[in-house]
Design a protein around this motif. Structure first.
Motif, mmCIF file in Angstrom:
data_model
loop_
_atom_site.group_PDB
_atom_site.id
_atom_site.type_symbol
_atom_site.label_atom_id
_atom_site.label_comp_id
_atom_site.label_asym_id
_atom_site.label_seq_id
_atom_site.Cartn_x
_atom_site.Cartn_y
_atom_site.Cartn_z
ATOM 1 N N ASP A 39 -7.897 19.091 2.453
ATOM 2 C CA ASP A 39 -8.353 20.135 3.370
ATOM 3 C C ASP A 39 -9.594 20.867 2.861
ATOM 4 N N ILE A 40 -10.197 20.362 1.801
ATOM 5 C CA ILE A 40 -11.426 20.937 1.249
ATOM 6 C C ILE A 40 -12.548 19.916 1.417
ATOM 7 N N PHE A 41 -13.705 20.387 1.810
ATOM 8 C CA PHE A 41 -14.868 19.518 1.985
ATOM 9 C C PHE A 41 -15.901 19.833 0.915
ATOM 10 N N VAL A 42 -16.547 18.794 0.441
ATOM 11 C CA VAL A 42 -17.615 18.925 -0.537
ATOM 12 C C VAL A 42 -18.834 18.231 0.040
ATOM 13 N N GLY A 43 -19.979 18.869 -0.069
ATOM 14 C CA GLY A 43 -21.237 18.262 0.359
ATOM 15 C C GLY A 43 -22.269 18.447 -0.728
ATOM 16 N N TRP A 44 -22.936 17.359 -1.087
ATOM 17 C CA TRP A 44 -23.991 17.422 -2.095
ATOM 18 C C TRP A 44 -25.274 16.874 -1.516
ATOM 19 N N LEU A 45 -26.348 17.610 -1.669
ATOM 20 C CA LEU A 45 -27.684 17.079 -1.418
ATOM 21 C C LEU A 45 -28.268 16.783 -2.784
ATOM 22 N N LEU A 46 -28.530 15.522 -3.061
ATOM 23 C CA LEU A 46 -29.159 15.150 -4.327
ATOM 24 C C LEU A 46 -30.637 15.495 -4.234
ATOM 25 N N LEU A 47 -31.048 16.466 -5.018
ATOM 26 C CA LEU A 47 -32.449 16.896 -5.051
ATOM 27 C C LEU A 47 -33.249 16.044 -6.024
#
Length: 144
Positions: A39-47
């Protein structure tokens, strides 16, 4: 089609809890085994740099600079290149009846250039939180 996922979605009914917004290098605790609740979301933008993730079911995902990665839930092994930097979001999003906003059973990889509003909103959120949040003890250890 249900009332929450129609063309006339009442977005104000979506419940969002933000747990973490971070921009920078990957702290040592960010490498290795991670167990993400369904029920937890993780989002990563690789810079900068790249990331490699692997789950027990055999799924593997790789992301590089300029890509958003929303890893699926579950226990995984994750590694990042030494030069990796990211914008990291950790949140919960659900409808009033408790159903998750997104299917968290599949990883999603998006090109940043195709979704520029994600970066704009994510960086804006990080800036607001950094400038207005209560002071916290810094626990990230920067690599030598």
């Amino acid at each position: 089609m249900d009332q929450y996922h129609s063309d006339n979605v009442e977005w104000e009914r979506l419940r969002i809890q933000i747990y973490h917004v971070y921009q920078g290098i990957i702290p040592p605790a960010g490498h290795g085994v991670s167990d993400q609740s369904p029920d937890i979301f993780v989002g990563w933008l690789l810079l900068q740099g790249h990331a490699k993730l692997r789950w027990a079911d055999g799924e593997r995902v790789e992301a590089c600079a300029g890509q958003w990665l929303f890893p699926k839930a579950g226990k995984r092994y994750q590694s990042f290149s030494r030069d990796a930097q990211l914008l990291s979001l950790r949140f919960r999003a659900s409808w009033p009846d408790g159903r998750c906003f997104l299917d968290n059973k599949k990883s999603v990889l998006l090109e940043d250039e195709e979704h520029p509003d994600l970066k704009r909103c994510g960086l804006g959120l990080e800036r607001v939180i950094r400038q207005n949040a209560l002071p916290r003890k810094r626990f990230f250890i920067e690599p030598l």
